[in-house]
Design an enzyme around this catalytic site. Structure first.
Site, PDB file in Angstrom:
ATOM      1  N   SER A 104       0.818  -1.210   0.000  1.00  0.00           N
ATOM      2  CA  SER A 104       0.000   0.000   0.000  1.00  0.00           C
ATOM      3  C   SER A 104       0.857   1.267   0.000  1.00  0.00           C
ATOM      4  O   SER A 104       1.649   1.489  -0.905  1.00  0.00           O
ATOM      5  CB  SER A 104      -0.960  -0.051   1.192  1.00  0.00           C
ATOM      6  OG  SER A 104      -1.913   0.967   1.145  1.00  0.00           O
ATOM      7  N   ASP A 241      -2.565   6.057  -3.481  1.00  0.00           N
ATOM      8  CA  ASP A 241      -1.407   5.446  -2.846  1.00  0.00           C
ATOM      9  C   ASP A 241      -0.917   4.285  -3.714  1.00  0.00           C
ATOM     10  O   ASP A 241      -1.402   4.092  -4.827  1.00  0.00           O
ATOM     11  CB  ASP A 241      -1.723   4.996  -1.417  1.00  0.00           C
ATOM     12  CG  ASP A 241      -2.768   3.897  -1.356  1.00  0.00           C
ATOM     13  OD1 ASP A 241      -3.509   3.713  -2.347  1.00  0.00           O
ATOM     14  OD2 ASP A 241      -2.862   3.212  -0.328  1.00  0.00           O
ATOM     15  N   ASP A 243      -1.243   1.078  -3.910  1.00  0.00           N
ATOM     16  CA  ASP A 243      -2.157   0.083  -4.480  1.00  0.00           C
ATOM     17  C   ASP A 243      -3.518   0.671  -4.818  1.00  0.00           C
ATOM     18  O   ASP A 243      -4.440  -0.054  -5.176  1.00  0.00           O
ATOM     19  CB  ASP A 243      -2.315  -1.113  -3.543  1.00  0.00           C
ATOM     20  CG  ASP A 243      -3.047  -0.784  -2.255  1.00  0.00           C
ATOM     21  OD1 ASP A 243      -3.064   0.392  -1.843  1.00  0.00           O
ATOM     22  OD2 ASP A 243      -3.611  -1.717  -1.638  1.00  0.00           O
TER      23      ASP A 243
END
Length: 447
Positions: A104, A241, A243
């Protein structure tokens, strides 16, 4: 022993904490647990596997696929795709399991593994515990035709983008947008979706090289997005971000619009159109006091959960609710997605702007943020936040703030630190109280 799973799957330093061996073993254990739960009964199991742009994702993907295939699971490889894209494909392709390889918003050296159940939903805590308990257990390996087959599914990107665009009903023609892709999983999908919906898009940080994900860009570093919005005289900027399961925004003046304000905008829109189930939105305990007051003024109930999008999702699912999210930019619209989706969020904020003819600054003005200070205190024992002296310091701070502020002290679920959050009537007071409490945390919880 420290648990392998955190609040958002398995995460750690790639090839340090998170090794190829652990990735393989986790995948085998996940296949066994789901098989024993009857998830694969009567058919050959199928998994969708995707990743973000980190260089370590290449070897971790290979390990995950090897583990699944060795356990008799067929695999569809979708390559680089946002987490919500993998969730969407897991659901639409009727797969039994989805796996996303991503850390992430974490720095590039980290990586992670998120498992998704049938329908593209995150696994329950209990199932994660069962997977961890069965790591490296002896097992009977399938042979011959019993092993899984691995196939590339190149249609995944187009399918996901088309799904995103179908969720909008008003063209975004005339809206000038800057999209910061964080050199991550949405570097292709994000610009494509916004352009297909009609927006004029300038994509920045959309040239991933495996090493630059989240590096001074994306939702944790908004400086370059603000500069680009002002330079291009754009209507709005969005930052994803690594992902792309979260989204923050910048209005035409360069002011940041956070997840709480985005939730306010979407809640108002959905209530107006009759799509906000029970006129209720789910948020976490980190939500700003200004958010809860704005929702109260709009006649919208707020249900609060622990921090983490999985807990927001659980609360939404329990009551069939349609909107929830976090201040960090995880926004879940259950009508269209099973997880937070940054691109989806951006599309629907833009649609609200197009429908109302109102700037993002005007829409975000429905909420007045209380000054909020968040101090991360590293290198402390985050399991001892029940310390009596620390709790007494928190109580004293809460008494000082009264009805115009609050204190939240919590251990991070993904990092070795304790977070001290303070809201107050003024920024100076919030700073002072947060600083005092952070000092107590350092003193009392020192390792």
């Amino acid at each position: 022993m420290k648990s392998v799973f955190g609040t958002d799957g398995v995460r750690g330093l790639a090839n340090g904490d998170l090794t190829a061996e652990l990735a393989l073993d986790l995948s085998v254990a996940a296949a066994h647990v789901l098989a024993d739960l009857g998830e694969f009964e009567g058919h050959r199991p199928l998994a969708v596997v995707g990743r973000d742009t980190r260089v370590s994702g290449e070897f971790l993907e290979a390990a995950v696929v090897a583990g699944l295939a060795s356990a008799g699971v067929d695999v569809l490889l979708v390559g680089v795709l946002p987490t919500p894209g993998v969730a969407h494909l897991t659901a639409t392709l009727a797969a039994d399991l989805g796996v996303m390889i991503s850390a992430s918003h974490n720095p590039m050296p980290d990586n992670g593994i998120k498992f998704l159940a049938r329908g593209g939903v995150k696994l329950d805590d209990v199932i994660e515990q069962q997977i961890e308990a069965r790591l490296r257990e002896p097992w009977q390996r399938p042979v011959g035709g019993g092993v899984g087959r691995v196939t590339r599914y190149d249609e995944g990107l187009a399918s996901y983008v088309a799904h995103l665009v179908r969720t909008t009903t008003k063209p975004l023609t005339g809206l000038r947008v800057v999209l910061d892709c964080a050199e991550g999983a949405a570097s292709l999908a994000g610009p494509l979706a916004l352009r297909d919906a009609g927006a004029d898009v300038t994509a920045i940080h959309a040239q991933p090289d495996g090493l630059n994900i989240n590096d001074g860009c994306g939702s944790t570093h908004l400086e370059s997005l603000r500069a680009a919005v002002l330079k291009d005289e754009a209507d709005v900027g969005f930052a994803l971000d690594g992902d792309a399961d979260r989204c923050l925004a910048v209005d035409h003046t360069g002011a940041v619009v956070d997840g709480d304000q985005i939730l306010c905008i979407l809640a108002a829109s959905m209530k107006e159109s009759g799509r906000l189930v029970k006129d209720t939105v789910v948020a976490t305990v980190m939500s700003n006091l200004g958010f809860t007051r704005a929702m109260d003024a709009a006649g919208i109930e707020v249900r609060q959960t622990a921090v983490g999008d999985r807990y927001v999702l659980e609360a939404m699912k329990a009551d069939g609710l349609s909107l929830g999210g976090e201040q960090s930019g995880h926004v879940i619209m259950s009508e269209y997605a099973t997880t937070g989706d940054g691109i989806l969020t951006a599309l629907h904020v833009l649609e609200r702007m197009a429908t109302t003819g109102t700037s993002l600054a005007g829409l975000a003005g429905a909420m007045t943020r209380f000054p909020q200070v968040l101090v991360n205190v590293p290198d402390v024992d985050k399991d001892r936040t029940g310390d009596e002296v620390l709790l007494a310091a928190v109580a004293e701070a809460e008494a000082e703030l009264g009805a115009t502020g609050r204190v939240l002290l919590r251990p991070s679920g993904t990092e070795p630190l304790v977070r001290v959050m303070v809201e107050a009537a003024t920024a100076a007071q919030a700073d002072a109280v947060a600083g005092r409490l952070a000092d107590v945390v350092r003193e009392r919880l020192a390792i």
